[in-house]
Design a protein around this motif. Structure first.
Motif, short mmCIF file in Angstrom:
data_model
loop_
_atom_site.label_atom_id
_atom_site.label_comp_id
_atom_site.label_asym_id
_atom_site.label_seq_id
_atom_site.Cartn_x
_atom_site.Cartn_y
_atom_site.Cartn_z
N SER A 304 0.83 -1.21 0.00
CA SER A 304 0.00 0.00 0.00
C SER A 304 0.86 1.25 0.00
O SER A 304 0.55 2.24 -0.68
N SER A 332 -5.04 3.01 -1.85
CA SER A 332 -4.02 2.62 -0.86
C SER A 332 -3.73 3.76 0.10
O SER A 332 -3.54 3.53 1.31
N VAL A 371 -4.58 -7.01 0.45
CA VAL A 371 -3.84 -6.27 -0.58
C VAL A 371 -2.83 -7.16 -1.31
O VAL A 371 -2.68 -7.04 -2.54
#
Length: 676
Positions: A304, A332, A371
């Protein structure tokens, strides 16, 4: 039914099932905080005391209590009446996490994995199954985030939102309502503001297109927040709870940053090697994730940061970033800001890494674990798009969704297999948890309910008082003919009724311990015992002096060598007691929470001046009935020549008034030496 509808329904039913399963036994009993939340603060709503902010228990925003009052009115002081609101709010947070995750990253994988992680997590289960207001904040915050993000992220996909004003308006409504849930909500607008600054730097046209809606969002949110702000200004001690917990900030203001540094490190470690140290809400020092979950989480944080940096880098270089990368960068950045704002209370308050204080970050934490799967999904999609039949291609195994499914299964399985047994088996059976949640009082209640002949008995307690009484009464139920008496055996022995559940907590050392004769099985930590009919020692002095409230002093004994004073009290008639309402702990400003009745023992000199004393009442007088007999022990200094008089009596500490005897005396003189 669309795919999204099916996913939402499945997630909701799964989360609801986990949050309802064994709700009457996990948590294993009733904790003070939970009882105060419902039976004191939420009860105020039912009593017509409507406020935006209740100063009880160091300050509580009102919205959770207003909603909880509906359940309390419908079901009473029961598991449904106290815990079902949290169940519903905690359940709703799971599909809402899916919706926010899918919207941010345009990936069902992200939404589903994060939602499942939250559904199975110890953290999610803990606050979804206890009657505390913390769980209401994620519910309102997630809805506010969803509607705030829609105009930015759906438009980026070419699905121009024609109802942006409605989205911003709904976001403002739920953001405004979140202020009335839990004090950590006041940091939520900072997430939005910080992200808008980031987005304005890297994607100004996107923000400029929505500036009217953003301004409207800010103004409407301020309108919602204003009543609470004005109310807090009028409070004599606003946010007392924040000040109680803000030791790192207080120390830092004085130039000592050691505690703040320790809290930052421990809070960052809470995801892999450390954790909340409170038995109430965690297995002490247990991190949020095991090794597998921690790897996914920190990879998610790392990816991120990388995704959020790319738009900045492109901006500095003056190059255009492809739309998909810009969208992932914006998503993000929002996730990172959400997480950092959410965990900051763990930096600034005690204990560090508190699961309750950092609850704003809860959904963000599980979104991070997804993620890495997004990264893999994008990689596989990119390779599939560019490969040709003439070049070497990925094996079928890697060109499908199977790797994503396997990794997602590994992650979710690691969370479920670790957290579900920890929450439902390990945590509730820990000794300190059972003590703090009064689990053994529940064991007494179940034993008594199975023994129909046992109606009058005593129960030993470390702190005999309102919350033990309330918790045991709730376990016994409203329609009961059972009347337990609660007392601290270190200071009291109960003669009538003669049967008592003793031995818990084990640290208590009963007076006249050899007078108890065990005759029943152990239940919880207690043993059902009977006080034998041994005569009192011959050196006890007989009195038969009665007070106007119904207590009579029958006998006394003072040991000059040790200063030990034993008094035999008899409840000769129904007691006349001052009002003893349930009061929160800590009490609201200006409310005196001291006991309304105390017994005193004093040593006086020749002029009647006080030399030493021991005040207290170690039996819950509201559980006593006519005919009860008990000895209460006071500890005074050994007798010296300075002591001329020994007196005992009763008084109301709040009114500072003594209770008179029926003859009008405000105290009773006792002999300084044992009777011959």
């Amino acid at each position: 039914m669309t795919r999204d509808h099916f996913i939402l329904l499945t997630l909701t039913l799964l989360a609801l099932g986990l949050r309802l399963w064994q709700l009457d036994s996990v948590p294993p009993g009733w904790r003070d905080d939970e009882l105060i939340n419902s039976l004191v603060i939420s009860q105020k709503v039912l009593d017509g005391d409507w406020q935006l902010y209740y100063p009880d228990a160091s300050g509580h925003e009102a919205l959770y209590h207003a909603l909880n009052a509906l359940f309390l009115a419908a079901f009473g002081a029961t598991v449904p009446g106290i815990r079902w609101l949290s169940v519903l709010l905690g359940t709703a947070a799971v599909p809402l996490t899916y919706l926010v995750g899918k919207l941010l990253f345009q990936s069902r994988w992200v939404g589903v994995v994060a939602a499942l992680g939250l559904a199975f997590s110890f953290w999610g289960l803990m606050y979804s199954r206890i009657g505390l207001r913390h769980v209401s904040l994620p519910f309102f915050m997630l809805i506010a985030f969803y509607f705030f993000l829609r105009p930015f992220f759906q438009e980026a996909e070419g699905e121009r939102v024609k109802t942006a004003w409605l989205s911003f308006g709904l976001s403002a409504v739920f953001l405004g309502l979140s202020f009335y849930t839990y004090f950590a909500s006041r940091g939520v607008p900072l997430i939005i503001i910080a992200w808008l600054i980031y987005a304005a730097i890297v994607a100004w046209p996107r923000v400029r297109a929505q500036w009217r809606g953003v301004v409207g969002l800010g103004l409407l949110t301020a309108v919602f927040a204003l009543p609470l702000a004005l109310t807090l200004q009028q409070q004599p001690e606003p946010d007392a709870r924040v000040l109680e917990l803000a030791a790192p900030i207080i120390n830092a203001r004085e130039g000592d940053f050691a505690l703040l540094q320790e809290h930052i490190i421990r809070t960052l470690n809470m995801f892999h090697s450390d954790g909340d140290d409170e038995w109430l809400y965690n297995i002490p020092f247990r991190p949020v994730f095991g090794s597998v979950g921690a790897v996914f989480f920190w990879l998610g944080v790392l990816f991120s940061f990388s995704y959020a940096w790319r738009p900045f880098w492109a901006r500095m270089r003056g190059t255009a970033l492809p739309e998909p990368e810009m969208r992932v960068g914006l998503a993000s950045a929002f996730l990172l800001l959400w997480w950092l704002a959410g965990i900051s209370p763990g930096f600034l308050s005690i204990p560090p890494g508190s699961l309750g204080h950092t609850i704003v970050a809860q959904s963000a934490v599980y979104l991070f674990t997804a993620v890495p799967l997004l990264t893999l999904q994008n990689y596989l999609t990119d390779r599939a798009r560019h490969r040709t039949e003439s070049t070497s291609s990925l094996p079928p195994f890697l060109s499908s969704s199977l790797p994503l499914l396997l990794l997602a299964t590994l992650l979710i399985g690691s969370i479920a297999l670790r957290d579900i047994p920890a929450y439902f088996v390990e945590w509730p059976n820990r000794g300190n948890v059972r003590l703090l949640y009064r689990a053994d009082l529940g064991s007494v209640a179940r034993y008594v309910q199975s023994e129909s002949g046992l109606t009058d008995f005593g129960v030993t307690s470390l702190l005999p008082g309102p919350w033990d009484r309330v918790a045991l009464g709730m376990e016994l139920g409203e329609d009961t003919a059972v009347f337990p008496r609660l007392y601290n055996p270190e200071r009291v022995i109960l003669f009538q009724p003669a049967q008592s559940f003793i031995g818990y907590p084990v640290t208590l050392q009963p007076i006249y311990a050899d007078w108890y004769e065990a005759h029943g099985p152990r239940t919880g930590g207690y043993t059902l015992s009977t006080v034998t009919n041994q005569p009192l020692p011959a050196d006890f002095t007989t009195h038969n002096i009665c007070f106007v409230n119904g207590f009579c002093l029958r006998m006394s004994h003072f040991d000059p060598a040790t200063g030990q004073l034993d008094l035999l009290w008899h409840v000769a008639e129904p007691l006349t007691l001052p009002p003893m309402p349930l009061i929160s702990n800590p009490p609201p400003p200006g409310v005196d929470a001291r006991p309304r009745l105390q017994f005193f023992a004093q040593q006086l000199d020749t002029t009647g001046n006080w030399l030493a004393g021991d005040d207290g009442l170690w039996i819950d007088v509201q559980t006593l009935r006519q005919g009860d007999l008990f000895i209460q022990r006071h500890y005074l200094p050994p007798l010296t020549e300075a002591v001329h008089d020994l007196r005992i009596g009763q008084y109301d500490p709040v009114l500072d008034e003594r209770i008179l005897t029926k003859e009008g005396a405000d105290s009773i003189p006792l002999p300084l030496n044992p009777a011959p």
